[in-house]
Design a protein around this motif. Structure first.
Motif: not given
Length: 364
Positions: A183-188, A230-241, A259-260, A279-286
């Motif tokens: 989960e990455v930043m990106g409100r709008d 055998n694995h999958v990588l996903m990226v999702v912006a925090e502003g997604c509904k 958001y989060g 598993r979920v990783t939220s980078l936030g302010h990093v």
């Protein structure tokens, strides 16, 4: 505007890498080329609203080689407290715009350089209009959602951080046969998500601009597994509904909603639909911190020098911008119209889909 002698500079909104590089460039150009005095306003607009005023005079001796390399802003910044409806200790709100104007006049400034995102540009331009203050804007935001410029200061550093995170998540995802959701930043806007997903080899990239379906994500995951991975990588912006159109938010200590949580929502549903461990990783302010990238240092330096030249030339109420591989400037009224979203039919979306990345439901 008469002869310039005293220039103010402030940072507003969320911090990011490259802000100190802008301030450094502004000071170098103003002092060395024009012989002006430069005053850094502490904590954004509040530095001019509070009494006594909070500022510091900037000179060349302050900017050692480390300043170019440091993240954040040594002047401080604020991203809440609208000066036109400023929260008071008793719970009421007050229009403090004239306090801002009075502070500018008390410091005897001739013009103001504002380093901020689209929200800061709008509020600060309104404040400056109240007092007839000449303003030049410099775009900064990791979201890269400012109109009129291809890039804003802080964006490429954030994308580098996210891409590195994907590089680090990949081997652990492969080792444990997991779906890793970042989960990455990106409100709008999904600029960070789509850029990092392409460069980091993600399988799924979800952005606020394009709706998605959970069953389509599940099919994409099944397709990846059937292809032999055998694995999958996903990226999702925090502003997604959510699929139902609800925002994923959580309360902060001061009561505001932020958001989060969209990553956790997706994890729970994907686990149920695919029987795969997630598993979920939220980078936030990093994403905001750390040493600025080479491009952000270049952009910050170009913007800072050009902003000072604009003041010298009387080109006020405009913002520096990067277009067609060079620095230019645009009117603030073309900037202060809300966040710049990704074009759902734009180049990066087409590239991602061409690579087989699921980026939500196509209009076709």
């Amino acid at each position: 505007m008469g002869k310039v002698r005293r220039l103010g500079v402030l940072t507003s909104g969320g911090d990011c890498a490259g802000l100190n590089a802008v301030i450094r460039a502004v000071t170098y150009r103003a002092v060395r080329t024009y012989g002006w005095k430069v005053f850094g306003i502490i904590d954004g607009s509040t530095g001019l609203m509070e009494r006594p005023l909070r500022y510091r005079e900037l000179d060349l001796d302050m900017f050692s080689g480390t300043m170019l390399r440091e993240g954040g802003t040594f002047l401080g910044t604020v991203n809440r407290g609208d000066p036109f409806n400023y929260p008071m200790p008793d719970g009421s709100t007050k229009d403090r715009s004239l306090d801002f104007v009075d502070g500018f006049n008390k410091l005897a400034l001739d013009a103001l350089i504002v380093i901020g995102g689209d929200g800061s540009m709008k509020i600060l331009s309104q404040l400056c209009a109240v007092g007839g203050i000449g303003m030049v804007g410099v775009p900064k935001t990791i979201d890269n959602d400012v109109h009129g410029t291809d890039f804003a200061v802080g964006f490429t550093t954030a994308v580098n951080v996210v891409t590195e995170a994907l590089d680090r998540l990949h081997p652990t995802a492969a080792s444990h046969h997991r779906v890793m959701i970042l989960e990455v930043m990106g409100r709008d806007a999904g600029h960070i998500a789509i850029n990092s997903a392409i460069s980091g080899g993600a399988d799924v990239a979800l952005i606020p601009e394009v709706p998605y379906r959970l069953d389509s994500i599940a099919r994409k995951i099944d397709e990846v597994i059937r292809e032999g991975r055998n694995h999958v990588l996903m990226v999702v912006a925090e502003g997604c509904k959510t699929e139902d159109g609800e925002l994923a938010t959580k309360a902060q200590s001061h009561g505001q909603m932020r958001y989060g949580g969209i990553g956790q929502y997706l994890s729970e549903h994907i686990s149920n639909m695919t029987d795969l461990e997630t598993r979920v990783t939220s980078l936030g302010h990093v994403q905001r911190g750390g040493t600025p990238s080479t491009r952000d240092r270049l952009l910050a330096s170009a913007f800072g020098v050009h902003a000072v030249d604009m003041v010298a030339e009387g080109k006020l109420n405009r913002m520096t911008a990067w277009q067609e591989r060079g620095v230019t400037d645009v009117p603030l009224e073309e900037v202060c119209i809300g966040p710049r979203s990704l074009d759902p039919n734009g180049t990066l979306i087409k590239v991602a889909r061409g690579l087989g990345i699921y980026v939500g439901e196509s209009e076709a």
